[in-house]
Write a protein that holds these residues in place. Structure first.
Motif, PDB file in Angstrom:
ATOM      1  N   GLY A   1      48.652 -14.713 -35.654  1.00 43.89           N
ATOM      2  CA  GLY A   1      48.023 -15.160 -36.891  1.00 43.89           C
ATOM      3  C   GLY A   1      46.529 -15.370 -36.764  1.00 43.89           C
ATOM      4  N   SER A   2      45.916 -14.740 -35.761  1.00 42.17           N
ATOM      5  CA  SER A   2      44.476 -14.914 -35.542  1.00 42.17           C
ATOM      6  C   SER A   2      43.687 -13.847 -36.299  1.00 42.17           C
ATOM      7  N   PRO A   3      42.539 -14.215 -36.870  1.00 40.04           N
ATOM      8  CA  PRO A   3      41.695 -13.225 -37.549  1.00 40.04           C
ATOM      9  C   PRO A   3      40.935 -12.377 -36.535  1.00 40.04           C
ATOM     10  N   LEU A   4      40.439 -11.243 -36.987  1.00 36.21           N
ATOM     11  CA  LEU A   4      39.831 -10.254 -36.097  1.00 36.21           C
ATOM     12  C   LEU A   4      38.397  -9.972 -36.519  1.00 36.21           C
ATOM     13  N   LEU A   5      37.501  -9.939 -35.531  1.00 33.81           N
ATOM     14  CA  LEU A   5      36.093  -9.610 -35.755  1.00 33.81           C
ATOM     15  C   LEU A   5      35.762  -8.342 -34.981  1.00 33.81           C
ATOM     16  N   LEU A   6      35.317  -7.302 -35.703  1.00 34.17           N
ATOM     17  CA  LEU A   6      34.939  -6.039 -35.072  1.00 34.17           C
ATOM     18  C   LEU A   6      33.420  -5.928 -35.062  1.00 34.17           C
ATOM     19  N   LYS A   7      32.861  -5.702 -33.891  1.00 35.28           N
ATOM     20  CA  LYS A   7      31.414  -5.561 -33.745  1.00 35.28           C
ATOM     21  C   LYS A   7      31.097  -4.161 -33.243  1.00 35.28           C
TER      22      LYS A   7
ATOM     23  N   GLY B   1      33.794   4.042 -35.616  1.00 32.89           N
ATOM     24  CA  GLY B   1      35.253   4.046 -35.715  1.00 32.89           C
ATOM     25  C   GLY B   1      35.895   2.725 -36.074  1.00 32.89           C
ATOM     26  N   LYS B   2      35.127   1.727 -36.494  1.00 32.99           N
ATOM     27  CA  LYS B   2      35.701   0.412 -36.812  1.00 32.99           C
ATOM     28  C   LYS B   2      36.665   0.505 -38.002  1.00 32.99           C
ATOM     29  N   THR B   3      36.231   1.182 -39.049  1.00 32.11           N
ATOM     30  CA  THR B   3      37.081   1.293 -40.238  1.00 32.11           C
ATOM     31  C   THR B   3      38.312   2.134 -39.956  1.00 32.11           C
ATOM     32  N   ARG B   4      38.149   3.227 -39.220  1.00 31.25           N
ATOM     33  CA  ARG B   4      39.315   4.051 -38.866  1.00 31.25           C
ATOM     34  C   ARG B   4      40.291   3.251 -38.006  1.00 31.25           C
ATOM     35  N   PHE B   5      39.765   2.425 -37.118  1.00 32.39           N
ATOM     36  CA  PHE B   5      40.633   1.574 -36.307  1.00 32.39           C
ATOM     37  C   PHE B   5      41.478   0.669 -37.200  1.00 32.39           C
ATOM     38  N   MET B   6      40.849   0.057 -38.225  1.00 30.20           N
ATOM     39  CA  MET B   6      41.597  -0.832 -39.113  1.00 30.20           C
ATOM     40  C   MET B   6      42.655  -0.060 -39.896  1.00 30.20           C
ATOM     41  N   GLU B   7      42.349   1.166 -40.300  1.00 31.58           N
ATOM     42  CA  GLU B   7      43.336   1.986 -40.994  1.00 31.58           C
ATOM     43  C   GLU B   7      44.525   2.281 -40.094  1.00 31.58           C
ATOM     44  N   TYR B   8      44.222   2.593 -38.844  1.00 32.92           N
ATOM     45  CA  TYR B   8      45.294   2.899 -37.898  1.00 32.92           C
ATOM     46  C   TYR B   8      46.130   1.658 -37.596  1.00 32.92           C
ATOM     47  N   LEU B   9      45.453   0.517 -37.436  1.00 36.19           N
ATOM     48  CA  LEU B   9      46.164  -0.734 -37.173  1.00 36.19           C
ATOM     49  C   LEU B   9      47.090  -1.082 -38.333  1.00 36.19           C
ATOM     50  N   ALA B  10      46.589  -0.934 -39.559  1.00 40.30           N
ATOM     51  CA  ALA B  10      47.409  -1.229 -40.734  1.00 40.30           C
ATOM     52  C   ALA B  10      48.619  -0.305 -40.794  1.00 40.30           C
ATOM     53  N   TRP B  11      48.413   0.952 -40.435  1.00 43.53           N
ATOM     54  CA  TRP B  11      49.532   1.897 -40.427  1.00 43.53           C
ATOM     55  C   TRP B  11      50.562   1.481 -39.380  1.00 43.53           C
TER      56      TRP B  11
ATOM     57  N   LEU C   1      43.337 -11.430 -41.619  1.00 50.83           N
ATOM     58  CA  LEU C   1      41.952 -11.321 -42.051  1.00 50.83           C
ATOM     59  C   LEU C   1      41.170 -10.614 -40.952  1.00 50.83           C
ATOM     60  N   ALA C   2      40.390  -9.609 -41.338  1.00 51.72           N
ATOM     61  CA  ALA C   2      39.535  -8.902 -40.378  1.00 51.72           C
ATOM     62  C   ALA C   2      38.162  -8.711 -41.010  1.00 51.72           C
ATOM     63  N   VAL C   3      37.120  -8.842 -40.194  1.00 55.29           N
ATOM     64  CA  VAL C   3      35.752  -8.627 -40.668  1.00 55.29           C
ATOM     65  C   VAL C   3      35.025  -7.758 -39.652  1.00 55.29           C
ATOM     66  N   SER C   4      33.934  -7.131 -40.105  1.00 54.15           N
ATOM     67  CA  SER C   4      33.143  -6.326 -39.179  1.00 54.15           C
ATOM     68  C   SER C   4      31.672  -6.514 -39.474  1.00 54.15           C
ATOM     69  N   TYR C   5      30.855  -6.223 -38.483  1.00 52.46           N
ATOM     70  CA  TYR C   5      29.410  -6.174 -38.706  1.00 52.46           C
ATOM     71  C   TYR C   5      28.760  -5.376 -37.594  1.00 52.46           C
TER      72      TYR C   5
ATOM     73  N   ALA D   1      37.378 -11.417 -31.148  1.00 49.29           N
ATOM     74  CA  ALA D   1      36.343 -10.382 -31.345  1.00 49.29           C
ATOM     75  C   ALA D   1      36.592  -9.162 -30.462  1.00 49.29           C
ATOM     76  N   LEU D   2      36.344  -7.993 -31.056  1.00 53.96           N
ATOM     77  CA  LEU D   2      36.426  -6.727 -30.330  1.00 53.96           C
ATOM     78  C   LEU D   2      35.094  -5.997 -30.486  1.00 53.96           C
ATOM     79  N   SER D   3      34.539  -5.539 -29.372  1.00 56.87           N
ATOM     80  CA  SER D   3      33.294  -4.775 -29.412  1.00 56.87           C
ATOM     81  C   SER D   3      33.610  -3.283 -29.418  1.00 56.87           C
ATOM     82  N   PHE D   4      33.018  -2.582 -30.360  1.00 62.53           N
ATOM     83  CA  PHE D   4      33.176  -1.133 -30.459  1.00 62.53           C
ATOM     84  C   PHE D   4      31.846  -0.464 -30.144  1.00 62.53           C
ATOM     85  N   ASP D   5      31.907   0.709 -29.578  1.00 61.52           N
ATOM     86  CA  ASP D   5      30.709   1.500 -29.332  1.00 61.52           C
ATOM     87  C   ASP D   5      31.105   2.962 -29.473  1.00 61.52           C
TER      88      ASP D   5
END
Length: 270
Positions: free
Chosen positions: A36-42, A48-58, A149-153, A174-178
């Motif tokens: 039940g923890s929220p997710l922060l994508l940096k 690929g942050k948005t694609r990751f969220m699409e894949y996670l939701a799927w 809940l997930a947010v990105s910046y 938090a997850l760091s993307f590059d």
């Protein structure tokens, strides 16, 4: 089927999105969801942050409600408002409220772009209360277990005025993307753009060269997204150099010197 159910069903992802994992991001995200923890994508734009969220939701079989945050985003835009219909005031849920009620995933993309007073509304949702106060209705929603809940910046664009407060950040896992490694980026561009590996490899090399221009005044180099767009143009018959100029150089800058430098890079590769 109720109107509310029909509305949330529009956000279900039926077909598996293409996503190539680059580390342990999926394991961490799924564990956060179970707790039940929220997710922060940096991470930078187009990595690929948005694609990751699409894949996670799927994978989680949950609807994904995405909100692109901006300067004018108000609390009412997220939570909901009364609208006049046939002379009567009718309450309409905003995307955040809709996601909470349905046990969906709500993804606030580029959260730092939203107004400061707007982001405060997510605080009780992002801690162990998991509640959303709807002040205009005098209602307090408790999120079901399925809600996330997930947010990105993009840390590369953050400033003193546009940064997440510590009181907000410390509520999240938090997850760091590059940008992926060169080999993985080639694989992604091949798959998404439908081009051969040699061309994809040259495009990835071009991206690496543009990313080296940060010290010369370029805010960010070419993203994986731009490479995919370039590959698609080439696949449609646009000459390589023209495609690179249109989908890589021009979107990155208006500076003539930087454009000239990138033209030289393109000519050296193609």
């Amino acid at each position: 089927m109720s109107g509310r159910q029909q509305r949330i069903d529009e956000y279900r992802i039926e077909k598996e999105p293409y996503y190539l994992p680059t580390g342990n991001e999926l394991a961490v995200a799924e564990a956060a969801y179970q707790d039940g923890s929220p997710l922060l994508l940096k991470g930078p734009t187009g990595c690929g942050k948005t694609r990751f969220m699409e894949y996670l939701a799927w994978r989680l079989k949950r609807p994904l409600v995405t909100v692109s945050c901006h300067d004018d985003l108000s609390t009412s835009d997220l939570v909901g408002r009364y609208l006049i219909r046939s002379g009567e005031a009718v309450w309409t849920d905003g995307p955040l409220t809709m996601a909470v009620r349905a046990g969906a995933i709500c993804y606030l993309d580029e959260i730092v772009e939203a107004r400061k007073d707007t982001t405060v509304v997510i605080h009780p949702l992002a801690d162990d209360r998991r509640q959303l106060p709807i002040e205009k209705r005098g209602e307090l929603l408790t999120a079901p277990d399925e809600f996330m809940l997930a947010v990105s910046y993009n840390p590369g664009y953050q400033s003193v005025l546009k940064d997440l407060k510590a009181s907000t950040r410390q509520r999240f896992v938090a997850l760091s993307f590059d940008y992926p490694s060169a080999d993985k980026e080639v694989e992604i561009v091949c798959q998404e753009a439908g081009i051969d590996a040699d061309l994809a490899r040259s495009l990835v090399k071009l991206a690496g060269m543009t990313r080296g221009l940060k010290d010369s005044g370029l805010p960010e180099g070419a993203s994986t997204r731009l490479l995919i767009q370039t590959g698609k143009l080439i696949r449609r018959g646009v000459p390589v150099k023209i495609a690179c100029r249109a989908a890589v150089s021009e979107p990155l800058t208006d500076d003539r010197e930087l454009l000239a430098a990138m033209d030289e890079m393109i000519s050296s590769l193609f």
